[in-house]
Design an enzyme around this catalytic site. Structure first.
Site, mmCIF file in Angstrom:
data_model
loop_
_atom_site.group_PDB
_atom_site.id
_atom_site.type_symbol
_atom_site.label_atom_id
_atom_site.label_comp_id
_atom_site.label_asym_id
_atom_site.label_seq_id
_atom_site.Cartn_x
_atom_site.Cartn_y
_atom_site.Cartn_z
ATOM 1 N N ASP A 110 -17.414 65.650 -6.291
ATOM 2 C CA ASP A 110 -16.214 65.841 -7.106
ATOM 3 C C ASP A 110 -15.716 64.472 -7.570
ATOM 4 O O ASP A 110 -15.434 63.602 -6.746
ATOM 5 C CB ASP A 110 -15.158 66.545 -6.236
ATOM 6 N N LEU A 165 -24.830 64.467 -3.876
ATOM 7 C CA LEU A 165 -25.234 64.793 -5.241
ATOM 8 C C LEU A 165 -24.076 65.431 -5.992
ATOM 9 O O LEU A 165 -23.502 66.407 -5.524
ATOM 10 C CB LEU A 165 -26.428 65.753 -5.228
ATOM 11 N N GLY A 183 -21.746 68.256 0.710
ATOM 12 C CA GLY A 183 -21.330 68.995 -0.486
ATOM 13 C C GLY A 183 -22.569 69.553 -1.145
ATOM 14 O O GLY A 183 -22.886 69.236 -2.290
ATOM 15 N N GLU A 198 -20.813 72.247 3.133
ATOM 16 C CA GLU A 198 -20.099 72.630 1.917
ATOM 17 C C GLU A 198 -18.731 73.175 2.327
ATOM 18 O O GLU A 198 -18.635 73.982 3.240
ATOM 19 C CB GLU A 198 -20.947 73.674 1.169
ATOM 20 N N ILE A 199 -17.703 72.743 1.634
ATOM 21 C CA ILE A 199 -16.340 73.115 2.020
ATOM 22 C C ILE A 199 -15.902 74.445 1.395
ATOM 23 O O ILE A 199 -15.065 75.152 1.930
ATOM 24 C CB ILE A 199 -15.361 71.962 1.656
ATOM 25 N N SER A 224 -31.213 70.315 -7.908
ATOM 26 C CA SER A 224 -29.904 70.912 -7.658
ATOM 27 C C SER A 224 -29.402 71.633 -8.900
ATOM 28 O O SER A 224 -29.728 71.271 -10.027
ATOM 29 C CB SER A 224 -28.903 69.854 -7.203
ATOM 30 N N GLU A 225 -28.611 72.677 -8.679
ATOM 31 C CA GLU A 225 -28.068 73.480 -9.768
ATOM 32 C C GLU A 225 -27.214 72.618 -10.695
ATOM 33 O O GLU A 225 -27.249 72.750 -11.906
ATOM 34 C CB GLU A 225 -27.229 74.626 -9.206
ATOM 35 N N GLU A 226 -26.461 71.731 -10.076
ATOM 36 C CA GLU A 226 -25.587 70.862 -10.843
ATOM 37 C C GLU A 226 -26.437 69.972 -11.756
ATOM 38 O O GLU A 226 -26.118 69.762 -12.922
ATOM 39 C CB GLU A 226 -24.754 70.019 -9.867
ATOM 40 N N ALA A 261 -16.759 67.730 5.604
ATOM 41 C CA ALA A 261 -17.567 66.591 6.054
ATOM 42 C C ALA A 261 -16.744 65.305 6.099
ATOM 43 O O ALA A 261 -17.081 64.373 6.825
ATOM 44 C CB ALA A 261 -18.775 66.420 5.139
#
Lengths: 243, 370
Positions: free
Chosen positions: A142, A139, A63, A86-87, A217-219, A120
């Protein structure tokens, strides 16, 4: 061949809601077995079809979102192949475009990172052999807050067996979240799994990857901007104590 | 399919809400009626569903290794264990519909359910233990003869080999099937699997290496079956090029025999396999005009249809035999045999749902506009 340097993709064209149903049937192309996987497509400078000495992917960012961690790790471990999984269609496409642009702007770098769109939770054993991975990253997964959807969480009792399968003994799992409840859930489930052992604070200080987990990471940056909490937990894959 | 199992001379077949036990040697038969479910006081949601559900069709049926016990699971989430004298040993409710039930040597019960989990129910304890989970329905589960390994297969083409009972430790994956895996059999150190892709595969399950393959569709000369099925599935946007194997039975009687039934094809395909080289030979297409409900293979081959067909192994071949009991059995029981909904096999294929192509088109337009 065009010598034009590709510019970095703009994120506004790639935004997508944060959730995706991991149980539903999506259309994925995935290899029947790990040896059917054509990695040359992803690492054209590092992997050559037919060569016997191809390096294997060792790090997997599950992810990977917009790919911030991968980009940071790419230059820290230039000899290690790493893959982001990444889905979400647009988000994975953003990462692919971003890597293509970075490769074009820095011809000698970023040849060791790639991203693929897959689920994944379902297909890790199709991509990786037993014991292949040395690091896995989870990281800001969800949180799937509702209790009925807890089994969709990427860390759960049953899926941990598959992560343990693709990891080598001694390999490391990194988890970060801004949701305390999810942090406690992940710590509980990974700690209870007999093939993982939590890595202590003293050891974390020595690990150069750890400090990057919060910032790259952006998150993670979003949480920082909002002055939110970030919870880290790191685990080592150990051999089966009951075998 | 009709569920039909055999231990020694005893056969069991699922028949509506009953199980028919019969013995071809002593020519005796008896019927065990599934008792009413026993519902606990504080009902969970799953248990409430049981109350509402009328359908008590048997979904899975098995003998214990000691041959004393029989276990069945039903569409209404009931599990019943009984002995050969038809005494109920255990009658309980599970939270999800079971797809497969299996005894361990200790007479504990393993139950795989339609959401992909496998639970171990100890006979003496009430609370089950979750031992492993797939993300799609588990279609079969077997234990190795030594019971050190548990092997599970699912709708996602996967066969997983885990330690038993410590199934958190995965030994290998046997990958290569191109569709859902319907059936698993253990033959010594070899695993045999049958799939919706129409193939049977032989595996060294300790390391996941494929040792051999039978493509059953090569032995169906008449192409109208596959054309019809392909057309039927095409309407549901599923690309199908082979007829799926719906059931497989294996018998090692000096020669190794493998019997297969295929979706929409009448009769049974019979093969022999050399277990050293894993080369297989097609023997015959038995009863090519008979719609088979279920079958069972060892030194006898029993085929259930509107009537009962019996064959006995003589040297290298199975020869037909009949008796008054066999004829009588057909009249008495065959019309009641419960047919599991075989068309549900079409639900195991993955529907195409492409959300990538459309996105890429839009992106191309956006980049073109710049």
């Amino acid at each position: 061949m065009s010598s034009e340097v590709v510019s970095l993709p703009q994120k506004r064209y790639y935004r997508q809601r944060a959730h995706s149903n991991p149980i539903a049937d999506h259309c994925f192309d995935y290899p029947l077995t790990p040896s059917d996987m054509n990695w040359e497509k992803y690492y054209p400078e590092k992997v050559k079809l037919g060569s016997k000495n191809n390096p294997e992917v060792q790090f997997a960012d599950i992810g990977c979102g917009y790919g911030g961690l991968l980009i940071t790790l790419a230059t820290m471990f230039p000899e290690t192949l790493m893959i982001g999984m990444e889905i979400r269609v647009k988000v994975s496409d953003y990462v692919m475009d971003r890597i293509a642009a970075l490769r074009s702007q820095n011809p000698n770098d970023y040849q060791n990172v790639a991203c693929l769109r897959t689920n994944a939770m379902k297909y890790l054993p199709n991509y990786f052999k037993k014991g292949q991975l040395t690091k896995m990253f989870f990281l800001y997964p969800d949180p799937h807050f509702k209790k009925a959807k807890h089994k969709w969480r990427i860390i759960n009792q049953c899926l941990l067996a598959e992560y343990a399968y693709v990891m080598s003994v001694g390999g490391i799992i990194y988890t970060v979240t801004d949701v305390k409840d999810l942090h406690e859930w992940m710590v509980q489930h990974i700690t209870e799994h007999p093939l993982f052992k939590r890595v202590g604070e003293d050891e974390l200080v020595q690990d150069p990857v750890v400090s990057k987990l919060f910032s790259s990471s952006e998150e993670g940056q979003k949480v920082t901007r909002n002055n939110g909490d970030k919870f880290l937990a790191v685990f080592r894959r150990i051999s089966d104590p009951y075998e | 399919m009709v569920l039909l199992k055999k231990v020694n001379n005893d056969y069991v077949a699922a028949s509506k809400e009953s199980v028919v036990l019969f013995d071809l040697e002593t020519e005796t038969d008896s019927i065990f009626k599934i008792p009413e479910p026993i519902l606990p006081e504080n009902l969970t949601k799953g248990q409430m569903d049981v109350l509402k559900k009328e359908d008590r069709t048997i979904t899975s049926l098995t003998f214990s290794k000691c041959e004393e016990y029989i276990a069945v699971t039903t569409e209404n989430k009931q599990v019943v264990v009984f002995d050969k004298s038809l005494n109920v040993i255990k009658n309980f409710i599970v939270n999800r519909v079971a797809s497969k039930i299996l005894f361990t040597a200790a007479n504990d019960v393993l139950i795989a359910d339609k959401t992909g989990d496998v639970y171990l129910y100890k006979l003496k304890e009430d609370e089950p233990v979750l031992i492993l989970g797939h993300l799609s329905v588990i279609l079969d589960v077997v234990l190795s003869n030594c019971e050190k390994y548990i092997i599970t297969c699912d709708r996602d083409e996967k066969i997983r080999v885990s330690m038993f009972p410590n199934a958190y430790n995965i030994l290998s994956f046997c990958l290569g099937h191109k569709e859902f895996v319907t059936s698993l059999k253990i033959l010594g150190n070899t695993l045999i699997s049958a799939s919706g892709d129409g193939t049977v595969r032989f595996w060294n399950y300790l390391n996941g290496t494929q040792l051999g393959l039978i493509d059953s569709n090569c032995n169906i000369k008449d192409t109208t079956f596959i054309e019809a099925f392909s057309k039927e599935m095409d309407e549901e946007k599923v690309d199908v090029t082979s007829l799926p194997i719906t059931d497989m039975q294996v018998f090692n009687g000096g020669n190794v025999f493998i019997a297969l039934s295929l979706y929409s094809v009448n009769g049974i395909l019979l093969y022999t396999t050399n277990i050293k080289t894993f080369e297989s030979t097609f023997v015959s297409h038995i009863l090519p005009d008979v719609n088979v409900y279920g079958f069972c293979l060892d030194s006898k081959l029993l085929i259930l249809s509107k009537t009962l067909y019996c064959y006995v192994l003589n040297g290298d071949s199975y020869n037909k035999f009949s008796s008054d009991f066999v004829k009588g059995f057909a009249i008495k029981h065959c019309s009641n045999l419960c047919l599991n909904n075989c068309s549900s096999i079409t639900g195991l294929y993955k529907r195409k749902f492409d959300n990538v192509q459309e996105y890429l088109e839009r992106k191309k337009q956006r980049l073109g506009l710049k």
